[in-house]
Design an enzyme around this catalytic site. Sequence first.
Site, short mmCIF file in Angstrom:
data_model
loop_
_atom_site.label_atom_id
_atom_site.label_comp_id
_atom_site.label_asym_id
_atom_site.label_seq_id
_atom_site.Cartn_x
_atom_site.Cartn_y
_atom_site.Cartn_z
N SER A 117 63.78 23.84 2.82
CA SER A 117 62.33 23.60 2.85
C SER A 117 62.02 22.12 2.71
CB SER A 117 61.67 24.36 1.70
OG SER A 117 62.05 23.75 0.47
N GLY A 118 63.02 21.35 2.28
CA GLY A 118 62.76 19.93 2.01
C GLY A 118 62.39 19.71 0.55
N ASP A 155 65.34 21.68 -4.69
CA ASP A 155 66.44 22.62 -4.88
C ASP A 155 67.18 22.91 -3.56
OD1 ASP A 155 65.44 22.63 -7.40
OD2 ASP A 155 64.48 24.59 -7.25
N SER A 156 66.43 23.18 -2.51
CA SER A 156 67.13 23.50 -1.25
C SER A 156 67.79 22.25 -0.67
CB SER A 156 66.21 24.20 -0.25
OG SER A 156 65.20 23.33 0.21
N CYS A 164 63.58 28.25 -36.99
CA CYS A 164 62.32 28.98 -37.22
C CYS A 164 62.58 30.48 -37.39
CB CYS A 164 61.34 28.68 -36.09
SG CYS A 164 59.66 29.06 -36.56
N TYR A 165 62.31 31.32 -36.41
CA TYR A 165 62.59 32.75 -36.57
C TYR A 165 64.07 32.98 -36.91
CZ TYR A 165 62.72 37.76 -35.58
OH TYR A 165 62.87 39.11 -35.68
N LYS A 192 66.58 21.67 -13.64
CA LYS A 192 65.99 20.80 -12.61
C LYS A 192 66.43 19.34 -12.76
CE LYS A 192 62.70 21.18 -9.42
NZ LYS A 192 62.59 22.36 -8.54
N HIS A 219 61.22 22.66 -35.80
CA HIS A 219 61.82 22.66 -34.45
C HIS A 219 62.48 21.32 -34.14
CE1 HIS A 219 60.36 26.53 -33.00
NE2 HIS A 219 59.34 26.32 -33.81
N GLU A 249 64.27 20.62 -31.64
CA GLU A 249 64.38 20.42 -30.19
C GLU A 249 63.16 19.75 -29.56
OE1 GLU A 249 63.89 23.18 -31.80
OE2 GLU A 249 62.72 24.66 -30.69
N GLY A 287 60.93 32.43 -32.46
CA GLY A 287 60.35 33.59 -31.80
C GLY A 287 59.03 33.94 -32.46
#
Length: 519
Positions: A226-227, A230-231, A84-85, A375, A171, A173, A53
């Site tokens: 929408s194509g 996600d949809s 870190c933080y 995603k 970090h 990650e 943070g």
Amino acid sequence: MEIVIILDFGGQYAHLITRRIRDLGVYSEIRPFDVDIEILKEINPKAIILSGGPGSVYEDASPQLNQEFFQFTTKSKIPVLGICYGHHLIMHLLGGKTEPKENKEYGKTELIIVEQNILFDSLEKKQVVWMSHGDQITKIANGFKVYAKTETCPVAAYGNQEKLLYGVQFHPEVSNTPNGIQILENFIFKIAKCKKEWKLEGWIINSIEEIRNQIGPNNKVILGLSGGVDSSVTAALLHKAIGNRLHCIFVNNGVLRKNEEIEVQETFRENLKFENFHYVDAEDLFLQRLANVEDPEEKRRIIGHTFIEVFESKTIELDQAHPDIKYLAQGTIYPDRVETSATSKSSAKIKSHHNLTLPDNMNLKIIEPLRDLYKDEVRNIGLKLGLPEYIINRHPFPGPGLAVRILGAIDKKKLTILRNADAILIEEILNAGIYEQIWQAFCVFLPLKTVGIMGDHRTYEYICSIRIVESIDAMTANFSKLDWNLLERISTRIANEVKGINRVVYDISNKPPSTIEYE
Ligand code: XMP
């Protein structure tokens, strides 16, 4: 299912840590740093990670942990890793000391492991790690051992095996810490003893069952398709669960890419056998309302409102024909929903693009089957459900579509020019085999005319700007340093083949200071 909780202290990496843990096969979610202990008790996590943070633990206004936090984790034997933080905070709260460092340490640094331990299991004594901090621990609390240092940072990692508390200044990650994943694996599997239970195949089976239970045997669901990824994945999943009780509405808003309305209909109607795919051609209505509108926010507002209107009237029409429509599905995914402290500003912006919910009086219940997924997970599920790759790997496309890629007022003529130019660009990028390495590639119509020459004739036509960027999450982006020959081919083809364009320029701006889109 076992769960690892990431407490968010406002760092930019809370979502990244969560994704890394899921990629290791363990389900993980983000909670705010001040989450109620009772909620944590209910979740009963297998491990907790405290994110980085921007604050300094010794400042009054800095985010702190709930008073009973360590009592709870120690009593319940829940391992905690501070990054870190988070690394500073554990020390700060348990009797150590964190102070400002004279020179901020930023970038790749050599870490020296001074005490072999389970967190660094299977790692060599010297490691390259990514640092980004202005504070450092100057005194370690009782019961803790220093595990590693760097040249300028005496406590770069520590642990207290009895209380299961660990901290790393760097970090693990980020990809700039080459063995960071190994450190997270050690924490998750060797310290927290998590099981690899998070698998997408299992998720699909459970989700289909949950959807069936939630919707019941007769009710129907409506979805705005929408194509986009996600949809489309939401549609494919719901179709697997309830078949043709799913009604999809696809609105042609007049600002789609070339042939998009044809391709989306083919995919869902013909390839995936959706019987209730409703195509609404509202091109004229949208373009009429957008005529002479120059302001980009006004364009967005008109497109958003008109979409709701068109979608609503189609829903009412379907509702009369199929009275059992009780649910509205949405393709919301985890980052849309969970704003981390660091990204809440931009999340809020993205949300305003996406959340086109219907007015309350429609009385439809919301169902969001992808609400806990990232995603990449959504893409993988889409592929497993049989969606074609071109839908799954498609570049992001803004809701207001080509309306924000034609500067100033839009009309059919400019749209045709832009569609043709854009189709050539995408064809060349696909042929060059680089489509998937790129975040977004598109053309922008600049309403400026310049002089050119075609054969013996002087021309006076518009400019097409090419925007191709690389990015991880659209928060920052760099223009792609493409091969000159490829750029030349694209430019020559556009200027020769697209009537209305006689000049092509390549955008060499990064984000920041520019944005990806032009409006
Ligand atoms: P910018 O232009 O802000 O874009 O760098 C970041 C990402 O967001 C997409 N974008 C939009 N998406 N509606 C959307 O659905 C919008 O109004 C919109 N504006 C930008 C953009 O394509 C990029 O991926």
